[in-house]
Design a protein around this motif. Sequence first.
Motif, PDB file in Angstrom:
ATOM      1  N   GLY A  55     -37.135  -0.092 -36.112  1.00 37.74           N
ATOM      2  CA  GLY A  55     -36.264  -0.664 -37.141  1.00 37.74           C
ATOM      3  C   GLY A  55     -36.699  -0.260 -38.528  1.00 37.74           C
ATOM      4  O   GLY A  55     -37.622   0.537 -38.695  1.00 37.74           O
ATOM      5  N   THR A  56     -36.026  -0.804 -39.523  1.00 35.29           N
ATOM      6  CA  THR A  56     -36.349  -0.466 -40.904  1.00 35.29           C
ATOM      7  C   THR A  56     -37.450  -1.373 -41.444  1.00 35.29           C
ATOM      8  O   THR A  56     -37.704  -2.452 -40.922  1.00 35.29           O
ATOM      9  CB  THR A  56     -35.110  -0.589 -41.796  1.00 35.29           C
ATOM     10  OG1 THR A  56     -34.595  -1.926 -41.716  1.00 35.29           O
ATOM     11  CG2 THR A  56     -34.034   0.395 -41.389  1.00 35.29           C
ATOM     12  N   ILE A  57     -38.081  -0.891 -42.500  1.00 34.76           N
ATOM     13  CA  ILE A  57     -39.100  -1.652 -43.224  1.00 34.76           C
ATOM     14  C   ILE A  57     -38.491  -2.002 -44.569  1.00 34.76           C
ATOM     15  O   ILE A  57     -38.106  -1.112 -45.327  1.00 34.76           O
ATOM     16  CB  ILE A  57     -40.371  -0.806 -43.418  1.00 34.76           C
ATOM     17  CG1 ILE A  57     -40.909  -0.319 -42.068  1.00 34.76           C
ATOM     18  CG2 ILE A  57     -41.435  -1.586 -44.185  1.00 34.76           C
ATOM     19  CD1 ILE A  57     -41.900   0.814 -42.178  1.00 34.76           C
ATOM     20  N   ARG A  58     -38.367  -3.278 -44.868  1.00 37.57           N
ATOM     21  CA  ARG A  58     -37.691  -3.723 -46.085  1.00 37.57           C
ATOM     22  C   ARG A  58     -38.705  -4.424 -46.993  1.00 37.57           C
ATOM     23  O   ARG A  58     -39.328  -5.401 -46.594  1.00 37.57           O
ATOM     24  CB  ARG A  58     -36.518  -4.639 -45.745  1.00 37.57           C
ATOM     25  CG  ARG A  58     -35.517  -3.986 -44.788  1.00 37.57           C
ATOM     26  CD  ARG A  58     -34.433  -4.955 -44.328  1.00 37.57           C
ATOM     27  NE  ARG A  58     -33.507  -5.275 -45.388  1.00 37.57           N
ATOM     28  CZ  ARG A  58     -32.422  -4.549 -45.684  1.00 37.57           C
ATOM     29  NH1 ARG A  58     -32.147  -3.461 -44.987  1.00 37.57           N
ATOM     30  NH2 ARG A  58     -31.624  -4.901 -46.663  1.00 37.57           N
ATOM     31  N   VAL A  59     -38.853  -3.894 -48.203  1.00 34.14           N
ATOM     32  CA  VAL A  59     -39.819  -4.428 -49.161  1.00 34.14           C
ATOM     33  C   VAL A  59     -39.061  -4.956 -50.375  1.00 34.14           C
ATOM     34  O   VAL A  59     -38.356  -4.199 -51.048  1.00 34.14           O
ATOM     35  CB  VAL A  59     -40.826  -3.350 -49.604  1.00 34.14           C
ATOM     36  CG1 VAL A  59     -41.804  -3.914 -50.630  1.00 34.14           C
ATOM     37  CG2 VAL A  59     -41.570  -2.787 -48.390  1.00 34.14           C
ATOM     38  N   LYS A 109     -49.312   6.314 -40.227  1.00 33.39           N
ATOM     39  CA  LYS A 109     -48.148   7.203 -40.203  1.00 33.39           C
ATOM     40  C   LYS A 109     -47.406   7.115 -41.533  1.00 33.39           C
ATOM     41  O   LYS A 109     -47.319   6.046 -42.147  1.00 33.39           O
ATOM     42  CB  LYS A 109     -47.191   6.835 -39.062  1.00 33.39           C
ATOM     43  CG  LYS A 109     -47.822   6.854 -37.680  1.00 33.39           C
ATOM     44  CD  LYS A 109     -48.260   8.267 -37.284  1.00 33.39           C
ATOM     45  CE  LYS A 109     -48.838   8.267 -35.868  1.00 33.39           C
ATOM     46  NZ  LYS A 109     -49.307   9.619 -35.471  1.00 33.39           N
ATOM     47  N   ALA A 110     -46.864   8.263 -41.970  1.00 32.58           N
ATOM     48  CA  ALA A 110     -46.083   8.285 -43.207  1.00 32.58           C
ATOM     49  C   ALA A 110     -44.794   7.493 -43.036  1.00 32.58           C
ATOM     50  O   ALA A 110     -44.282   7.330 -41.921  1.00 32.58           O
ATOM     51  CB  ALA A 110     -45.756   9.727 -43.581  1.00 32.58           C
ATOM     52  N   ILE A 111     -44.275   6.961 -44.155  1.00 32.48           N
ATOM     53  CA  ILE A 111     -42.987   6.271 -44.099  1.00 32.48           C
ATOM     54  C   ILE A 111     -41.955   7.055 -44.895  1.00 32.48           C
ATOM     55  O   ILE A 111     -42.272   7.822 -45.800  1.00 32.48           O
ATOM     56  CB  ILE A 111     -43.077   4.817 -44.612  1.00 32.48           C
ATOM     57  CG1 ILE A 111     -43.539   4.760 -46.071  1.00 32.48           C
ATOM     58  CG2 ILE A 111     -43.987   3.990 -43.728  1.00 32.48           C
ATOM     59  CD1 ILE A 111     -43.492   3.348 -46.647  1.00 32.48           C
ATOM     60  N   ARG A 112     -40.702   6.865 -44.524  1.00 31.68           N
ATOM     61  CA  ARG A 112     -39.598   7.606 -45.115  1.00 31.68           C
ATOM     62  C   ARG A 112     -38.727   6.642 -45.926  1.00 31.68           C
ATOM     63  O   ARG A 112     -38.348   5.572 -45.457  1.00 31.68           O
ATOM     64  CB  ARG A 112     -38.779   8.260 -43.998  1.00 31.68           C
ATOM     65  CG  ARG A 112     -37.677   9.192 -44.452  1.00 31.68           C
ATOM     66  CD  ARG A 112     -36.948   9.785 -43.269  1.00 31.68           C
ATOM     67  NE  ARG A 112     -37.796  10.675 -42.498  1.00 31.68           N
ATOM     68  CZ  ARG A 112     -38.081  10.513 -41.212  1.00 31.68           C
ATOM     69  NH1 ARG A 112     -37.597   9.466 -40.550  1.00 31.68           N
ATOM     70  NH2 ARG A 112     -38.853  11.369 -40.581  1.00 31.68           N
ATOM     71  N   PHE A 113     -38.436   7.026 -47.156  1.00 32.75           N
ATOM     72  CA  PHE A 113     -37.609   6.227 -48.067  1.00 32.75           C
ATOM     73  C   PHE A 113     -36.146   6.521 -47.775  1.00 32.75           C
ATOM     74  O   PHE A 113     -35.729   7.675 -47.784  1.00 32.75           O
ATOM     75  CB  PHE A 113     -37.970   6.607 -49.504  1.00 32.75           C
ATOM     76  CG  PHE A 113     -37.227   5.859 -50.579  1.00 32.75           C
ATOM     77  CD1 PHE A 113     -36.896   4.521 -50.437  1.00 32.75           C
ATOM     78  CD2 PHE A 113     -36.882   6.509 -51.763  1.00 32.75           C
ATOM     79  CE1 PHE A 113     -36.228   3.832 -51.443  1.00 32.75           C
ATOM     80  CE2 PHE A 113     -36.220   5.836 -52.774  1.00 32.75           C
ATOM     81  CZ  PHE A 113     -35.888   4.503 -52.618  1.00 32.75           C
ATOM     82  N   ILE A 114     -35.355   5.451 -47.512  1.00 34.08           N
ATOM     83  CA  ILE A 114     -33.960   5.689 -47.137  1.00 34.08           C
ATOM     84  C   ILE A 114     -32.940   5.005 -48.051  1.00 34.08           C
ATOM     85  O   ILE A 114     -31.756   5.358 -48.009  1.00 34.08           O
ATOM     86  CB  ILE A 114     -33.686   5.282 -45.667  1.00 34.08           C
ATOM     87  CG1 ILE A 114     -33.974   3.802 -45.426  1.00 34.08           C
ATOM     88  CG2 ILE A 114     -34.508   6.135 -44.723  1.00 34.08           C
ATOM     89  CD1 ILE A 114     -33.669   3.359 -44.002  1.00 34.08           C
ATOM     90  N   GLY A 115     -33.345   4.055 -48.890  1.00 37.53           N
ATOM     91  CA  GLY A 115     -32.355   3.446 -49.774  1.00 37.53           C
ATOM     92  C   GLY A 115     -32.850   2.207 -50.492  1.00 37.53           C
ATOM     93  O   GLY A 115     -33.990   1.773 -50.305  1.00 37.53           O
ATOM     94  N   VAL A 116     -31.956   1.642 -51.317  1.00 40.56           N
ATOM     95  CA  VAL A 116     -32.264   0.442 -52.099  1.00 40.56           C
ATOM     96  C   VAL A 116     -31.043  -0.466 -52.112  1.00 40.56           C
ATOM     97  O   VAL A 116     -29.905   0.006 -52.244  1.00 40.56           O
ATOM     98  CB  VAL A 116     -32.624   0.783 -53.565  1.00 40.56           C
ATOM     99  CG1 VAL A 116     -33.010  -0.490 -54.320  1.00 40.56           C
ATOM    100  CG2 VAL A 116     -33.734   1.797 -53.645  1.00 40.56           C
ATOM    101  N   ILE A 197     -35.805   0.119 -48.966  1.00 44.59           N
ATOM    102  CA  ILE A 197     -35.647   0.235 -47.517  1.00 44.59           C
ATOM    103  C   ILE A 197     -36.306   1.528 -47.028  1.00 44.59           C
ATOM    104  O   ILE A 197     -36.076   2.614 -47.581  1.00 44.59           O
ATOM    105  CB  ILE A 197     -34.161   0.213 -47.125  1.00 44.59           C
ATOM    106  CG1 ILE A 197     -33.472  -1.013 -47.751  1.00 44.59           C
ATOM    107  CG2 ILE A 197     -34.003   0.189 -45.609  1.00 44.59           C
ATOM    108  CD1 ILE A 197     -31.960  -0.974 -47.672  1.00 44.59           C
ATOM    109  N   TYR A 198     -37.113   1.394 -45.974  1.00 43.26           N
ATOM    110  CA  TYR A 198     -37.868   2.526 -45.422  1.00 43.26           C
ATOM    111  C   TYR A 198     -37.716   2.545 -43.909  1.00 43.26           C
ATOM    112  O   TYR A 198     -37.225   1.597 -43.290  1.00 43.26           O
ATOM    113  CB  TYR A 198     -39.351   2.411 -45.778  1.00 43.26           C
ATOM    114  CG  TYR A 198     -39.621   2.219 -47.249  1.00 43.26           C
ATOM    115  CD1 TYR A 198     -39.838   3.299 -48.097  1.00 43.26           C
ATOM    116  CD2 TYR A 198     -39.654   0.936 -47.803  1.00 43.26           C
ATOM    117  CE1 TYR A 198     -40.079   3.122 -49.455  1.00 43.26           C
ATOM    118  CE2 TYR A 198     -39.898   0.743 -49.159  1.00 43.26           C
ATOM    119  CZ  TYR A 198     -40.101   1.846 -49.966  1.00 43.26           C
ATOM    120  OH  TYR A 198     -40.329   1.642 -51.317  1.00 43.26           O
ATOM    121  N   GLU A 199     -38.216   3.638 -43.320  1.00 46.04           N
ATOM    122  CA  GLU A 199     -38.314   3.709 -41.874  1.00 46.04           C
ATOM    123  C   GLU A 199     -39.622   4.402 -41.485  1.00 46.04           C
ATOM    124  O   GLU A 199     -40.162   5.207 -42.258  1.00 46.04           O
ATOM    125  CB  GLU A 199     -37.115   4.452 -41.254  1.00 46.04           C
ATOM    126  CG  GLU A 199     -36.957   5.889 -41.710  1.00 46.04           C
ATOM    127  CD  GLU A 199     -35.678   6.526 -41.208  1.00 46.04           C
ATOM    128  OE1 GLU A 199     -34.895   5.817 -40.550  1.00 46.04           O
ATOM    129  OE2 GLU A 199     -35.453   7.720 -41.477  1.00 46.04           O
TER     130      GLU A 199
END
Length: 206
Positions: A55-59, A109-116, A197-199
């Motif tokens: 799932g996504t990682i939401r900060v 592991k690296a994380i990928r930025f997908i949106g805000v 929002i990340y993954e």
Amino acid sequence: AGLSAGGAAVTNVASPVASTDAATKGYVDTAVAGSTAGLATQSFVTSAVDAAAAGTIRVVAPHSDWVPFNSSDPLTHTFFSSQRQVSRTAVGSSFLSVHAHTPVALYGKAIRFIGVELCFDTFASTTLNYVEVNIARRTLGRNLMVSDSTTRTGLACRTYTLPTPTTLTTGDSPNLFIQVNWTVANAQFAIGPTTFIYEQTTTPAP
């Protein structure tokens, strides 16, 4: 009374049947080895990464983290539990920005930025004129990811998705900044929660 072996070894013990039967060392060693098979290759970290990858990682960047792009702008701020109201003592436009307090890697592991996701309310006499999502680099530059110059009014939460998700590296800091216009002095513009929002990726951490 219990039976004492007087320090001597007890040999030729049969395999246990009842729960109260004695057991040989070989029987116990075999039982323990079977119950722990595979544990050496398992860990909490591995399980956590697998769960995150699903799932996504939401900060959430709290509304208190927003700052004016120019510190000399005539802005005043009123804080509430759910929002920050920004007023301008003179008619005109100002930029505000917020950075995400996010690591560039998680569980190795690296994380990928997908949106805000940006939540806001223009109230009366204010408009949201511009939104930009970028990544500030440790070289003191920035890379534009998404921009929106549509004038918006009202209460809304809008998600700005990157056309191409970007894997973060050392020194990267996702950033959001907005331009707000005031047509009447001291009118209010409200900023609510901002969620970056990340993954998870399978790429080793930088």
